[in-house]
Write an enzyme that holds these catalytic residues in place. Structure first.
Site, PDB file in Angstrom:
ATOM      1  N   SER A 148       0.793  -1.173  -0.068  1.00 54.22           N
ATOM      2  CA  SER A 148       0.071   0.068  -0.132  1.00 54.22           C
ATOM      3  C   SER A 148       0.809   1.284   0.041  1.00 54.22           C
ATOM      4  O   SER A 148       2.187   1.214   0.272  1.00 54.22           O
ATOM      5  CB  SER A 148      -0.984   0.061   1.180  1.00 54.22           C
ATOM      6  OG  SER A 148      -1.332   1.279   1.588  1.00 54.22           O
ATOM      7  N   TYR A 198      -2.104  -1.185  10.669  1.00 53.55           N
ATOM      8  CA  TYR A 198      -2.200  -1.506   9.068  1.00 53.55           C
ATOM      9  C   TYR A 198      -0.688  -0.867   8.469  1.00 53.55           C
ATOM     10  O   TYR A 198      -0.117  -1.618   7.641  1.00 53.55           O
ATOM     11  CB  TYR A 198      -3.361  -0.611   8.614  1.00 53.55           C
ATOM     12  CG  TYR A 198      -3.365  -0.829   7.125  1.00 53.55           C
ATOM     13  CD1 TYR A 198      -4.057  -2.066   6.619  1.00 53.55           C
ATOM     14  CD2 TYR A 198      -2.766   0.017   6.048  1.00 53.55           C
ATOM     15  CE1 TYR A 198      -4.394  -2.410   5.158  1.00 53.55           C
ATOM     16  CE2 TYR A 198      -3.196  -0.295   4.899  1.00 53.55           C
ATOM     17  CZ  TYR A 198      -3.679  -1.572   4.257  1.00 53.55           C
ATOM     18  OH  TYR A 198      -4.096  -1.496   2.932  1.00 53.55           O
TER      19      TYR A 198
END
Length: 271
Positions: free
Chosen positions: A153, A166
């Protein structure tokens, strides 16, 4: 606070090369394992790899959705809870391509972040990819060819507030991917990360309420002020666009690309 697992999302059916002939099915005879493949980015990747000729193992905790994707792609559904190491040991190991995509999100300040949620995110997004890579590398090494693509990401390259677990997991995935690249190079195995910004999936849509609450703004302001604030291109990226990048990394044209992180972030990391 809400915790959301890898979602069931819609993606374009055809995301691979449009050319006809041999190049259109350049993965014929190959096998691919895609985690979190029942929806969103994972589903788009499964479709793209299948369209290119690969037999896809559709790995997901959601049985009904995994069965549906397997039926659509001619693949094989593998229902598995990736937080359980014993379940990972039951997955196929003789695969040529691994796409580590499964993930979940939890939005909360660090001082309020539930430790069990933090641990679960690391299990699914760091330990599970490690275990899958560890199991599949011997087959790749034996045949002298393999592709590992890790769905990281922009948060594997940059941090955002309220996403401690995350961001930590994606940064760890970046390091794991690079180690796999260094070790795999002598054996014809490449390992890379794809780093999208916010993708149009139900998991992203499910974050809106938590983002609004954490940042103290209205839900209607989240897309502009939070999700797209640092992106030069002011739109969400589509799952099919991410899958096209994954597919390219599995091609022979990308055979010299390894240890890389490919941002699909609309210019976010250009700042």
């Amino acid at each position: 606070m809400n915790t959301t697992r890898t979602p069931e999302g819609d993606a374009a059916r055809h995301v691979g090369p449009s050319a006809s002939g041999p190049t259109a099915r350049f993965l014929a005879g190959r096998t691919a394992l895609v985690t979190g493949a029942a929806g969103g980015i994972g589903r788009a990747c499964a479709v793209a790899l299948a369209d290119a000729g690969a037999h896809v193992y559709v790995v997901d905790v959601a049985k009904k959705a995994a069965d549906q994707v397997a039926q659509e792609t001619g693949g094989t559904a593998c229902v598995s809870d990736l937080s359980d190491p014993s379940a990972i040991d039951l997955l196929p190991s003789a695969v040529d391509i691994v796409v580590n995509n499964a993930g979940l999100q939890h939005v909360a300040p660090l001082h309020e972040f539930p430790p069990d949620r933090f641990a679960l995110i690391q299990k699914v997004m760091v330990e599970a990819p490690f275990r899958i890579i560890r199991r599949t590398l011997p087959h790749m090494y034996a045949q002298g060819w393999g592709r590992i693509v890790n769905l990281s990401s922009v948060h594997g390259l940059r941090a955002s507030a309220f996403k401690g677990a995350y961001v930590a997991a994606k940064h760890a995935m970046e390091g794991l991917s690079k180690v796999a690249a260094l070790e795999g190079a002598p054996h014809g195995v490449t390992s890379n990360c794809v780093n999208p910004g916010y993708v149009r999936t139900p998991m992203v849509e499910a974050q809106v309420a938590d983002q609004a609450r954490s940042h103290g703004i209205a839900e209607s302001e989240v897309l502009e002020k939070i999700m797209l604030e640092r992106s030069a291109i002011k739109r969400l990226i589509e799952p099919a666009e991410v899958a096209a990048a994954v597919l390219w990394l599995c091609s022979e044209n990308a055979g010299f690309v390894t240890g890389a992180s490919l941002p699909l972030d609309g210019g976010w990391t250009a700042h």
